[in-house]
Design an enzyme around this catalytic site. Structure first.
Site, short mmCIF file in Angstrom:
data_model
loop_
_atom_site.label_atom_id
_atom_site.label_comp_id
_atom_site.label_asym_id
_atom_site.label_seq_id
_atom_site.Cartn_x
_atom_site.Cartn_y
_atom_site.Cartn_z
N TRP B 78 47.43 45.98 37.47
CA TRP B 78 47.48 46.82 38.67
C TRP B 78 47.51 45.93 39.90
O TRP B 78 48.34 46.06 40.79
CB TRP B 78 46.22 47.69 38.69
CG TRP B 78 46.24 48.89 39.56
CD1 TRP B 78 46.67 48.99 40.86
CD2 TRP B 78 45.78 50.19 39.19
NE1 TRP B 78 46.48 50.27 41.31
CE2 TRP B 78 45.94 51.03 40.31
CE3 TRP B 78 45.23 50.73 38.03
CZ2 TRP B 78 45.57 52.38 40.29
CZ3 TRP B 78 44.88 52.07 38.02
CH2 TRP B 78 45.05 52.89 39.13
N SER B 102 32.30 42.22 40.56
CA SER B 102 32.52 40.89 39.99
C SER B 102 31.50 40.62 38.90
O SER B 102 30.33 40.96 39.02
CB SER B 102 32.38 39.83 41.07
OG SER B 102 32.14 38.57 40.49
N ARG B 104 30.55 37.74 38.19
CA ARG B 104 29.83 36.49 38.47
C ARG B 104 28.36 36.76 38.74
O ARG B 104 27.53 35.90 38.58
CB ARG B 104 30.43 35.74 39.67
CG ARG B 104 31.60 34.86 39.28
CD ARG B 104 32.01 33.98 40.42
NE ARG B 104 31.06 32.92 40.69
CZ ARG B 104 30.93 32.28 41.84
NH1 ARG B 104 31.69 32.62 42.86
NH2 ARG B 104 30.05 31.32 41.99
N ARG B 172 29.26 34.87 30.77
CA ARG B 172 30.34 35.85 30.56
C ARG B 172 31.46 35.32 29.66
O ARG B 172 32.33 36.09 29.24
CB ARG B 172 30.90 36.32 31.90
CG ARG B 172 31.57 35.20 32.69
CD ARG B 172 32.09 35.70 34.03
NE ARG B 172 32.51 34.57 34.85
CZ ARG B 172 33.26 34.65 35.94
NH1 ARG B 172 33.68 35.82 36.36
NH2 ARG B 172 33.59 33.58 36.62
N HIS B 195 55.60 53.04 44.81
CA HIS B 195 56.21 51.90 44.15
C HIS B 195 55.45 51.54 42.87
O HIS B 195 56.04 51.26 41.82
CB HIS B 195 56.22 50.71 45.10
CG HIS B 195 57.13 49.64 44.68
ND1 HIS B 195 58.49 49.71 44.82
CD2 HIS B 195 56.90 48.47 44.06
CE1 HIS B 195 59.05 48.63 44.33
NE2 HIS B 195 58.09 47.86 43.87
N ARG B 200 54.79 51.90 36.88
CA ARG B 200 53.77 52.08 35.85
C ARG B 200 53.88 53.39 35.09
O ARG B 200 53.21 53.59 34.08
CB ARG B 200 52.37 51.92 36.45
CG ARG B 200 52.10 50.51 36.97
CD ARG B 200 52.48 49.45 35.95
NE ARG B 200 52.44 48.11 36.54
CZ ARG B 200 53.05 47.07 36.01
NH1 ARG B 200 53.75 47.18 34.91
NH2 ARG B 200 52.97 45.89 36.60
#
Lengths: 232, 232, 232, 232
Positions: B78, B102, B104, B172, B195, B200
């Site tokens: 995406w 995230s 992290r 992770r 678009h 997609r």
């Protein structure tokens, strides 16, 4: 030297470049229709002035091109930063081109980043993000072994799925993808590279990406010495 | 209706929007300093003309905002598409904002996309990319079980690493990340959304992302009916 | 109030907007999957933190839309700044849409910006750029008259050329174009608007564009009070 | 040959370039980690395929750099097109850098584009935009003379205003700016240049910019022959 290894399997290669510190000077002086042919003291002062005042557009006319081979987690941070910098942090240099390999169809053998015993880091003392001191060698060795086994198991399940006729785009769900190596071409202006380096060379950047940033810097410092000195 | 579920755990939510088909018309007519207050036949013809001739800038003034919860492999496609479209395919709508969670530092329990028995697809007959018919239910059931076990093993190793003091950004590496759910805010113009949908919704797009594209379309079709009809 | 006049003929109109300070907070907190419904003290602190640390991406999800009518020289600076900010100064918010009228074919009567007697400024004392104190009323009156006559002469020659069958795209060579009014739609995020304002409200910005910047600020301050307070 | 004159006073100069058709091939093949050293038949077919399918991102890694000297009306169209292409027409290559001279402070003598007797064009028969056949030589001669006189008058008033102490940013209101020459540096990818050429070489583009487009093409065709052949 045009290639520097990072970790056991990764690397950065300088593919090509265009211009020099003089390019920056000439682009900035277009208003005065004078072109320098050799970098003199006045030019160096101009580069300093441009960097200090944040007039960074002239640095966009000098370009470098790299091939990078790095784990997905590094690629994701890099790309977020560089390609999406306008979107993420309003730094906005979009003078970048980026072409990467895709796991949706590639048939190259998957390769993974696995930290060695001494490379595992503890969680940071005072922050939700980043990392602190290395953990003990014993614990490190244990997790290296664990990760190695887990990666091998994933690859065998991935291959079993492919063998059962599962499409590659679903079979890859079995891969511990953060450590999966991908390869890409990155073409960027000195402005963009410097901005990337300024952030990724910082202590709170993930150490894996810091090492790539250092390799990038080593490769282009000799080409744009004054500009990089002033921008980073 | 402002939220649509996708697969077992994912969803798309319409958070906000600005403008309507009239916005497109008024932005296009700025040259003539006339403003429409209600969409008439002439306006519809103007929208058709703009879409056919590729004069898509007026569609950039109508905006939609979504919250999406999807597996990393969907997010990556995406984002590559939307944020990086200028970079990847020269489609160049960068009128997008994107903020995502995230791995992290987040401490939320990791959640994973695991296809159910009937959802595994075979590799395509004549292409290196994409997928074909579903594989048999028996094989599908086997791989669902295998993936479930592999994901659970990954999570337990991930948690063991955290418990041993390993930083989250390295721990992770144990997660089979392609299926890991992440959540993000996406703000985009009708030009950009159209678009994205045009590509997609196509048959050769990965089916997982097709389903998200369908949800997006369902949510905004009632708001910009003429524009979406013409652009997709 | 949704429209503010600038000079004798120009104006800024707030056409539409999306979101509020809360939008910024919710976009920033997507990582934590918590959504605020009312702005509290913690939210205000978060906005301050984001602005101070330069994490400006959440400000990209709140949007405003304007119609502007201004002289070409103002439009050029504005557009350079906003649309081309990534290119000019590396500020890089490209979350902007822009549609303007064109002199290549428009048939609207040309209108011009002509400073009044008291509005002419002297050159600055210590700078190559910008302006200083007003010049005397007498000199100002003279140049207003001179410019008025010169503009009228240009228009009559422009019309004579059109009457002789010259195409509009060449006939416009007769127009003193820096003062020619053009009209455009501008859709931009709060990040982008704030960045524009931060620069164009400064003393060394051309005074004509400062006045447009003040009008923009007055129109959207009530909608995003905390964000604008922190970003400008 | 690295410089081509356009009209009486304008020019395009090729300042620098990076890469070749091979750069495109290597960037596209990064997925397969094979690098070509010489362009073969398979490479040519790959370039054709990429251009036909609209996979234009590999063309972003080959770069050219120009200095252009052209009237403001050409610069405005050029810049709208190139820098703002993402904004205007959704073509979205923002891999461009642009630095231009500014009339806010420059002290260089102003120079103007004045069509010669045979260069004035009539308005088009069936369109609101563009131009048709040349007008008669007599009418052309008249308007050349008229424009020359009008420009001279503008310059004298501009200089009188400066002499009276008016700041340059206001004094320029006396200049018939559409024809005023400005000079800029443009650094762009082959994708971006090709996109610019595809539009500006068309018959309905303003003829003045068509001539600059032809000069650009002549300068870089020998460097990227296959890519330009396929993209334009």
């Amino acid at each position: 030297m045009s290639m520097i290894n990072v970790h056991e399997k990764g690397y950065v290669r300088l593919v090509d470049h265009m211009g020099s510190d003089l390019t920056v000077v000439n682009a900035a002086r277009v208003s005065y229709s004078k072109e320098s042919l050799e970098l003199n003291e006045r030019d160096v002062r101009l580069i300093k002035f441009l960097a200090q005042e944040g007039h960074t557009s002239p640095f966009r006319h000098a370009i470098a091109q790299f091939e990078v081979y790095a784990p997905l987690m590094v690629a994701r941070q890099w790309w977020k930063y560089v390609v999406g910098s306008a979107h993420y942090e309003g730094t906005g240099d979009s003078l970048d081109a980026w072409n990467e390999s895709s796991r949706r169809y590639i048939t190259e053998e998957p390769a993974f980043y696995i930290p060695q015993a001494g490379e595992w880091r503890s969680k940071p003392a005072n922050s939700k993000q980043g990392s602190g001191e290395p953990i003990t060698w014993e614990l490190g060795e244990k997790h290296t072994r664990e990760l190695m086994a887990y990666v091998e198991l994933g690859i065998s399940k991935y291959e079993a799925a492919l063998a059962d006729g599962v499409c590659a785009e679903q079979a890859r769900l079995f891969l511990p993808a953060y450590g999966l190596y991908i390869r890409w071409y990155w073409t960027a202006s000195v402005q963009s590279v410097a901005h990337f380096l300024a952030q990724r060379l910082e202590d709170d950047a993930q150490q894996e990406i810091q090492q790539y940033a250092k390799a990038i810097l080593e490769l282009i410092k000799p080409i744009y010495p004054v500009s990089l000195e002033q921008l980073i």
